[in-house]
Design a protein around this motif. Structure first.
Motif, PDB file in Angstrom:
ATOM      1  N   HIS A  35       0.826  -1.209   0.000  1.00 20.50           N
ATOM      2  CA  HIS A  35       0.000   0.000   0.000  1.00 20.50           C
ATOM      3  C   HIS A  35       0.860   1.259   0.000  1.00 20.50           C
ATOM      4  O   HIS A  35       0.423   2.310  -0.477  1.00 20.50           O
ATOM      5  N   HIS A  36       2.090   1.160   0.494  1.00 24.17           N
ATOM      6  CA  HIS A  36       2.944   2.336   0.586  1.00 24.17           C
ATOM      7  C   HIS A  36       3.649   2.690  -0.724  1.00 24.17           C
ATOM      8  O   HIS A  36       4.433   3.635  -0.753  1.00 24.17           O
ATOM      9  N   TYR A  37       3.366   1.981  -1.797  1.00 30.27           N
ATOM     10  CA  TYR A  37       3.767   2.460  -3.121  1.00 30.27           C
ATOM     11  C   TYR A  37       2.751   3.532  -3.523  1.00 30.27           C
ATOM     12  O   TYR A  37       1.715   3.243  -4.120  1.00 30.27           O
ATOM     13  N   ASP A  38       3.063   4.782  -3.179  1.00 29.00           N
ATOM     14  CA  ASP A  38       2.057   5.837  -3.245  1.00 29.00           C
ATOM     15  C   ASP A  38       1.476   6.058  -4.635  1.00 29.00           C
ATOM     16  O   ASP A  38       0.334   6.511  -4.771  1.00 29.00           O
ATOM     17  N   ALA A  39       2.236   5.750  -5.667  1.00 32.76           N
ATOM     18  CA  ALA A  39       1.730   5.942  -7.029  1.00 32.76           C
ATOM     19  C   ALA A  39       0.520   5.050  -7.307  1.00 32.76           C
ATOM     20  O   ALA A  39      -0.262   5.328  -8.218  1.00 32.76           O
ATOM     21  N   ARG A  40       0.338   3.985  -6.505  1.00 33.60           N
ATOM     22  CA  ARG A  40      -0.787   3.070  -6.701  1.00 33.60           C
ATOM     23  C   ARG A  40      -1.982   3.391  -5.805  1.00 33.60           C
ATOM     24  O   ARG A  40      -3.005   2.694  -5.875  1.00 33.60           O
ATOM     25  N   LEU A  41      -1.860   4.375  -4.943  1.00 29.94           N
ATOM     26  CA  LEU A  41      -2.913   4.647  -3.966  1.00 29.94           C
ATOM     27  C   LEU A  41      -4.273   4.800  -4.634  1.00 29.94           C
ATOM     28  O   LEU A  41      -4.410   5.520  -5.632  1.00 29.94           O
ATOM     29  N   THR A  42      -5.259   4.131  -4.075  1.00 31.34           N
ATOM     30  CA  THR A  42      -6.671   4.072  -4.501  1.00 31.34           C
ATOM     31  C   THR A  42      -6.883   3.195  -5.720  1.00 31.34           C
ATOM     32  O   THR A  42      -8.026   3.018  -6.147  1.00 31.34           O
ATOM     33  N   ASP A  43      -5.818   2.638  -6.309  1.00 29.72           N
ATOM     34  CA  ASP A  43      -5.980   1.759  -7.470  1.00 29.72           C
ATOM     35  C   ASP A  43      -6.815   0.543  -7.064  1.00 29.72           C
ATOM     36  O   ASP A  43      -6.482  -0.161  -6.111  1.00 29.72           O
ATOM     37  N   PRO A  44      -7.920   0.258  -7.765  1.00 30.03           N
ATOM     38  CA  PRO A  44      -8.797  -0.859  -7.377  1.00 30.03           C
ATOM     39  C   PRO A  44      -8.122  -2.226  -7.412  1.00 30.03           C
ATOM     40  O   PRO A  44      -8.603  -3.164  -6.773  1.00 30.03           O
ATOM     41  N   TYR A  45      -7.033  -2.339  -8.158  1.00 29.64           N
ATOM     42  CA  TYR A  45      -6.354  -3.627  -8.284  1.00 29.64           C
ATOM     43  C   TYR A  45      -5.020  -3.678  -7.541  1.00 29.64           C
ATOM     44  O   TYR A  45      -4.711  -4.685  -6.885  1.00 29.64           O
ATOM     45  N   ASP A  46      -4.226  -2.628  -7.624  1.00 26.53           N
ATOM     46  CA  ASP A  46      -2.859  -2.674  -7.105  1.00 26.53           C
ATOM     47  C   ASP A  46      -2.696  -2.115  -5.697  1.00 26.53           C
ATOM     48  O   ASP A  46      -1.658  -2.321  -5.075  1.00 26.53           O
ATOM     49  N   ASP A  47      -3.686  -1.383  -5.212  1.00 23.39           N
ATOM     50  CA  ASP A  47      -3.639  -0.891  -3.829  1.00 23.39           C
ATOM     51  C   ASP A  47      -4.475  -1.825  -2.963  1.00 23.39           C
ATOM     52  O   ASP A  47      -5.702  -1.824  -3.046  1.00 23.39           O
ATOM     53  N   PRO A  48      -3.842  -2.651  -2.109  1.00 21.75           N
ATOM     54  CA  PRO A  48      -4.606  -3.626  -1.324  1.00 21.75           C
ATOM     55  C   PRO A  48      -5.520  -3.002  -0.288  1.00 21.75           C
ATOM     56  O   PRO A  48      -6.377  -3.693   0.277  1.00 21.75           O
ATOM     57  N   GLU A  49      -5.387  -1.695  -0.023  1.00 29.23           N
ATOM     58  CA  GLU A  49      -6.258  -1.032   0.953  1.00 29.23           C
ATOM     59  C   GLU A  49      -7.283  -0.128   0.283  1.00 29.23           C
ATOM     60  O   GLU A  49      -7.982   0.637   0.951  1.00 29.23           O
ATOM     61  N   SER A  50      -7.414  -0.214  -1.042  1.00 29.22           N
ATOM     62  CA  SER A  50      -8.383   0.622  -1.752  1.00 29.22           C
ATOM     63  C   SER A  50      -9.797   0.133  -1.521  1.00 29.22           C
ATOM     64  O   SER A  50     -10.068  -1.070  -1.475  1.00 29.22           O
ATOM     65  N   ASN A  51     -10.737   1.083  -1.383  1.00 31.87           N
ATOM     66  CA  ASN A  51     -12.155   0.750  -1.269  1.00 31.87           C
ATOM     67  C   ASN A  51     -12.913   1.044  -2.559  1.00 31.87           C
ATOM     68  O   ASN A  51     -14.143   0.919  -2.590  1.00 31.87           O
ATOM     69  N   TYR A  52     -12.201   1.448  -3.594  1.00 34.63           N
ATOM     70  CA  TYR A  52     -12.839   1.727  -4.879  1.00 34.63           C
ATOM     71  C   TYR A  52     -12.919   0.458  -5.725  1.00 34.63           C
ATOM     72  O   TYR A  52     -12.089  -0.441  -5.614  1.00 34.63           O
ATOM     73  N   LEU A  53     -13.918   0.434  -6.603  1.00 30.04           N
ATOM     74  CA  LEU A  53     -14.040  -0.625  -7.591  1.00 30.04           C
ATOM     75  C   LEU A  53     -13.786  -0.071  -8.977  1.00 30.04           C
ATOM     76  O   LEU A  53     -14.041   1.106  -9.254  1.00 30.04           O
ATOM     77  N   ASP A  54     -13.307  -0.934  -9.857  1.00 29.30           N
ATOM     78  CA  ASP A  54     -13.249  -0.611 -11.281  1.00 29.30           C
ATOM     79  C   ASP A  54     -14.682  -0.313 -11.733  1.00 29.30           C
ATOM     80  O   ASP A  54     -15.606  -1.075 -11.422  1.00 29.30           O
ATOM     81  N   PRO A  55     -14.919   0.794 -12.439  1.00 25.36           N
ATOM     82  CA  PRO A  55     -16.278   1.118 -12.881  1.00 25.36           C
ATOM     83  C   PRO A  55     -16.956  -0.009 -13.660  1.00 25.36           C
ATOM     84  O   PRO A  55     -18.179  -0.174 -13.558  1.00 25.36           O
ATOM     85  N   GLU A  56     -16.178  -0.787 -14.420  1.00 23.29           N
ATOM     86  CA  GLU A  56     -16.775  -1.900 -15.154  1.00 23.29           C
ATOM     87  C   GLU A  56     -17.252  -2.997 -14.208  1.00 23.29           C
ATOM     88  O   GLU A  56     -18.299  -3.620 -14.439  1.00 23.29           O
ATOM     89  N   VAL A  57     -16.504  -3.232 -13.148  1.00 26.36           N
ATOM     90  CA  VAL A  57     -16.926  -4.209 -12.132  1.00 26.36           C
ATOM     91  C   VAL A  57     -18.173  -3.704 -11.420  1.00 26.36           C
ATOM     92  O   VAL A  57     -19.137  -4.451 -11.196  1.00 26.36           O
ATOM     93  N   TRP A  58     -18.187  -2.434 -11.072  1.00 20.77           N
ATOM     94  CA  TRP A  58     -19.337  -1.822 -10.407  1.00 20.77           C
ATOM     95  C   TRP A  58     -20.588  -1.933 -11.270  1.00 20.77           C
ATOM     96  O   TRP A  58     -21.680  -2.219 -10.768  1.00 20.77           O
ATOM     97  N   ALA A  59     -20.439  -1.746 -12.572  1.00 22.55           N
ATOM     98  CA  ALA A  59     -21.586  -1.811 -13.477  1.00 22.55           C
ATOM     99  C   ALA A  59     -22.202  -3.202 -13.528  1.00 22.55           C
ATOM    100  O   ALA A  59     -23.402  -3.350 -13.809  1.00 22.55           O
ATOM    101  N   ARG A  60     -21.407  -4.237 -13.232  1.00 23.87           N
ATOM    102  CA  ARG A  60     -21.912  -5.608 -13.261  1.00 23.87           C
ATOM    103  C   ARG A  60     -22.475  -6.076 -11.921  1.00 23.87           C
ATOM    104  O   ARG A  60     -23.033  -7.170 -11.839  1.00 23.87           O
TER     105      ARG A  60
END
Length: 242
Positions: A35-60
């Motif tokens: 998670h401390h790789y800051d460039a990945r922060l909030t990334d739905p796939y690469d940030d293990p502490e993100s609470n966001y979803l990929d919009p395509e996943v959300w749509a399904r």
């Protein structure tokens, strides 16, 4: 992050056994460092502490799932639902990775077995019921969700993704000053008890760098977001970042 001592084995011994049962310490350590790789922060796939979803996943997502996830994006929902949803997502993710052949994750879970056995023995011998322990576990995980609820936001600039909460009350102590989360991300090797002084010495610099992503206290956070969502579930900048 290398503290409170210089010896990793001693630092890890100080937090053994893992009382929550549901999170092996090794997995917490590894995912947090990822998670401390800051460039990945909030990334739905690469940030293990993100609470966001990929919009395509959300749509399904089915309607019922969408309702639950929207509730989980309010502070009250995160405290009540978050421990179950977060634990379930963590288990499913680790199972998939282990089935794909990730040995390091399998080893972390195997090393967790002695910890689980010790905690179960303590519960068995203690003058409390299993239900009391589960209630305490849920409460503990729910309290942690107060801290993690707003630590990060979707933002085009990396420094603008991490929050500062200028709280010096009991929650700040409970969270080991990680309410000053932007400072922790900038200086992860600084011990938790040194974070307030460091922040005070460079407050304007930190606020300028994180774009003023600031809350005065956790009281402010509760007033704003107890029953109102802070963020959408789908990452609002995901298409632009891909």
């Amino acid at each position: 992050h290398g503290h409170p001592t210089r010896w990793r084995w001693l630092n890890e011994a100080l937090v053994w056994p893992a009382l929550t049962l549901v999170v092996p310490y090794g997995r917490f350590r590894d995912t947090h460092l990822d998670h401390h790789y800051d460039a990945r922060l909030t990334d739905p796939y690469d940030d293990p502490e993100s609470n966001y979803l990929d919009p395509e996943v959300w749509a399904r997502c089915p309607v019922a799932v969408r309702i639950v996830l929207r509730l989980n994006n309010t502070l009250l929902g995160r405290v009540i639902l978050g421990p179950v949803l977060g634990t379930a997502a963590f288990f499913v993710s680790d199972l998939k990775k282990m089935r794909a052949g990730d040995r390091s994750i399998r080893e972390s879970w195997l090393w967790h077995i002695p910890s689980v056995l010790v905690v179960l023995w303590l519960i068995w011998t203690a003058p409390i019921s299993g239900w009391t322990y589960l209630a305490a576990l849920w409460l503990g995980l729910g309290l942690i969700k107060i801290r993690t609820f707003l630590e990060h936001q979707a933002h085009e600039l990396v420094p603008g993704r991490t929050a500062l909460v200028e709280d010096r009350g009991p929650l700040s102590f409970l969270f080991l000053n990680n309410n000053l989360h932007f400072v922790h991300h900038m200086h992860p090797t600084v011990a938790w008890y040194d974070l307030p002084a460091l922040y005070a010495s460079r407050r304007e610099t930190y606020l300028a760098r994180n774009g003023g992503y600031l809350f005065r206290s956790y009281g402010d956070v509760f007033a704003r977001y107890l029953i109102r969502a802070k963020d959408p579930v789908a990452h609002p900048l995901w298409e632009a970042r891909r």
